[in-house]
Motif scaffolding. Structure first.
Motif, short mmCIF file in Angstrom:
data_model
loop_
_atom_site.label_atom_id
_atom_site.label_comp_id
_atom_site.label_asym_id
_atom_site.label_seq_id
_atom_site.Cartn_x
_atom_site.Cartn_y
_atom_site.Cartn_z
N UNK A 52 -37.61 -14.94 32.09
CA UNK A 52 -38.11 -14.45 30.82
C UNK A 52 -38.21 -12.93 30.91
N UNK A 53 -37.46 -12.20 30.11
CA UNK A 53 -37.47 -10.74 30.21
C UNK A 53 -38.79 -10.13 29.76
N UNK A 54 -39.04 -8.92 30.23
CA UNK A 54 -40.27 -8.21 29.89
C UNK A 54 -39.93 -6.98 29.05
N UNK A 55 -40.29 -7.01 27.80
CA UNK A 55 -40.26 -5.82 26.95
C UNK A 55 -41.25 -6.04 25.81
N UNK A 56 -41.69 -4.96 25.22
CA UNK A 56 -42.74 -5.03 24.21
C UNK A 56 -42.25 -5.72 22.95
N UNK A 57 -43.12 -6.46 22.28
CA UNK A 57 -42.74 -7.07 21.01
C UNK A 57 -42.33 -6.02 19.99
N UNK A 58 -41.56 -6.45 19.02
CA UNK A 58 -41.22 -5.58 17.90
C UNK A 58 -42.44 -5.39 17.01
N UNK A 59 -42.36 -4.39 16.14
CA UNK A 59 -43.37 -4.18 15.11
C UNK A 59 -42.68 -4.17 13.75
N UNK A 60 -43.44 -4.38 12.70
CA UNK A 60 -42.87 -4.34 11.36
C UNK A 60 -42.93 -2.93 10.81
#
Length: 409
Positions: free
Chosen positions: A52-60
Motif C-alpha cells: 500500500x503506497x504512502x502519500x497524502x490524500x487529495x484535497x478538494x
C-alpha cells in the motif's frame, strides 16, 4: 433511525440468501466511518509488506475537484489519479469485450429501485448493482429484492465520498462497512467488485481495496449523466447535454447503435423514476442491435463473489470481511481481464506503458489506460468537475427520502 435497525428475520429454510445481521453500523451516510480492528490488522500487514503506497490524500479545490499538493505526478508514473489524469490501475475493469454490453447501476438499493428490479426480472436480465452501504442497511426489503431477481451486488462505499480525499482509515471504513452490510444482510456474500463514487480513485485507494477487501475496481467507458436529471429536472442539466428524458433516451440509444469495439460499460443510476424509465424504455434496443448484455463479472466469466460463483451459492460463510483478497478470485480476475482486453479486435499495445482507451481500445503492457479526448469529455462530467456533480448524491438522497441529507449539503 430505529427503522433502519429492524433487519431481516432468519429465512434459511425458505431461501439460502438471507440471514439476520448482528453488527452495529455507523450512522447513515457517515463520512469515512471508523473501521473495525480486523480490517486495520489486515491493512497493517499489507502496509508493512509494501503493498500500500504512502502519500497524502487529495484535497478538494474550489471547484470541488480532488487535487494533490506539492507537484505530485498524477498519471501512471505517479499516484495514478482518475480525477486528475484519468488514470486506470493495472487491475481495473473499464472496457467490456467486443460486442458485450454491461447492465450496471449505481447508488441503490432504494425504493425507487424496485420498478427497475421488477423489469430486469421480467426480462430475465442480470445486472450489476453498485450499492451504497447505508442503503443496504436502511432498505433491507429493496436489498432482498435485488438478490431475489438474481442481481449481482457490489460495493459503492458507505457515504458516496471522493475516495482520494479520505485518509487510509476512512477508506477502510467506507469500503469495509459496505462489504460487511452486504455480507450480513445476505447469507454471507463477500463482494468482489467495487466502483468509486465519481470514478475517484488513485493507487493508494486501489491498493487498500484490493489488499484488504479483495475488491476489483470497475470503471466505465460511457457516461449517461442521468444523475443530473434525477437531481435537477429542467435547465440545470443543459451543460451535460440533457434537457429531459428524451435527451437521456437518445444518449442511451446512441450507445446501442455505436461501435461494438470495445464493448460498453456505461454509467447509469437507479435512484429515480425518470432515469429508471429511460433505461426501461431503451432496453429493447440493446438486443435489437445485437449486443450480448450481461452483468459485469459475466462479461469476463468471473465469479460474482469472492466466496461464491453467483447468488445460487453455496457460500463459504467462514470468509471474514477485510481478511485480505481470496487468491483464487484475484488471480482469475486479473487473467480474465487481461485476456478480454487483449482480444479486442482493434486493440493496440503501447510500449511506453501508458494507453488511451477509446472506441478503438488501446491497452498497455501494464494494463493501464487513459480515455481519449472524447471519452474524457464524457467522464469529466462524473469525476467531480463541478459543484453540480458534487451534489449529485445529495439530490438522489432527497428523492428517495434518506435521512441525514444535511450531512451532504
Amino acid at each position: 433511525m430505529l427503522a433502519s435497525l429492524l433487519f431481516l428475520a432468519p429465512l434459511a429454510l425458505a431461501s439460502p440468501l438471507y440471514k439476520r445481521q448482528s453488527n452495529t453500523y455507523p450512522e447513515p451516510l457517515q463520512r469515512g466511518p471508523p473501521p473495525r480492528q480486523p480490517w486495520i490488522d489486515t491493512y497493517n500487514a499489507a502496509k508493512a509488506a509494501g503493498k500500500i503506497p504512502s502519500f497524502a490524500p487529495a484535497r478538494l479545490n474550489s471547484d470541488g475537484v480532488p487535487f494533490y499538493s506539492g507537484g505530485v505526478a498524477t498519471d501512471d508514473k505517479g499516484v495514478c489519479s482518475w480525477s486528475q489524469a484519468h488514470c486506470f490501475g493495472d487491475n481495473d475493469i473499464y472496457d467490456a469485450p467486443d460486442g458485450m454490453y454491461a447492465i450496471n447501476f449505481d447508488d441503490g438499493p432504494v425504493p425507487a429501485s424496485i420498478p427497475l428490479y421488477n423489469f430486469l426480472e421480467k426480462e430475465n436480465q442480470t445486472g450489476t448493482h453498485f450499492l451504497i452501504g447505508t442503503n443496504v442497511v436502511d432498505y433491507p426489503d429493496a436489498f432482498k429484492k435485488v438478490l431475489d431477481i438474481g442481481g449481482h451486488v457490489a460495493v459503492h462505499t458507505w457515504s458516496h465520498p471522493y475516495m482520494t480525499t479520505m485518509d487510509d482509515m476512512q477508506v477502510l471504513g467506507e469500503l469495509g462497512w459496505t462489504a460487511q452490510a452486504i455480507f450480513d444482510h445476505s447469507n454471507g456474500i463477500v463482494p468482489a467488485f467495487w466502483r468509486p463514487p465519481y470514478g475517484d480513485a488513485d493507487a493508494r485507494v486501489r491498493a487498500i481495496a484490493e489488499e484488504v477487501f479483495g475488491l476489483k475496481l470497475v470503471g466505465w467507458n460511457r457516461d449517461s449523466n442521468d444523475w443530473c436529471l434525477n437531481d435537477n429536472p429542467g435547465s440545470a442539466c443543459a451543460a451535460y447535454g440533457l434537457s429531459g428524458a428524451s435527451d437521456l433516451e437518445a444518449e442511451l440509444r446512441g450507445w446501442q447503435t455505436g461501435a461494438k469495439s470495445p464493448g460498453c460499460i456505461g454509467l447509469e443510476h437507479e435512484t429515480g423514476s425518470l432515469i429508471v424509465n429511460a433505461f426501461i424504455s431503451t432496453y429493447p434496443g440493446i438486443k435489437q442491435h445485437g449486443w450480448d448484455a450481461r452483468c459485469v463479472p459475466d462479461l469476463f466469466n468471473l465469479d460474482w463473489y469472492q466466496n461464491g460463483k453467483n447468488n445460487d451459492g453455496p457460500f463459504d460463510t467462514s470468509f471474514v470481511i477485510g481478511s485480505g483478497p481470496d487468491s483464487n478470485s484475484t488471480s482469475s480476475a486479473s487473467s480474465a481481464t487481461s485476456s478480454a482486453s487483449s482480444s479486442a479486435s482493434t486493440a493496440s499495445v503501447s510500449s511506453s506503458g501508458s494507453a488511451r482507451a477509446s472506441s478503438s481500445a488501446t491497452v498497455s503492457s501494464a494494463g493501464v489506460a487513459v480515455p481519449s479526448k472524447d471519452a474524457q469529455a464524457s467522464t469529466d462530467k462524473d469525476s467531480g468537475a463541478s459543484a453540480l456533480s458534487r451534489s449529485s448524491l445529495a439530490g438522489s438522497v432527497a428523492v428517495v427520502g434518506l435521512v441525514a441529507v444535511a450531512a451532504l449539503a
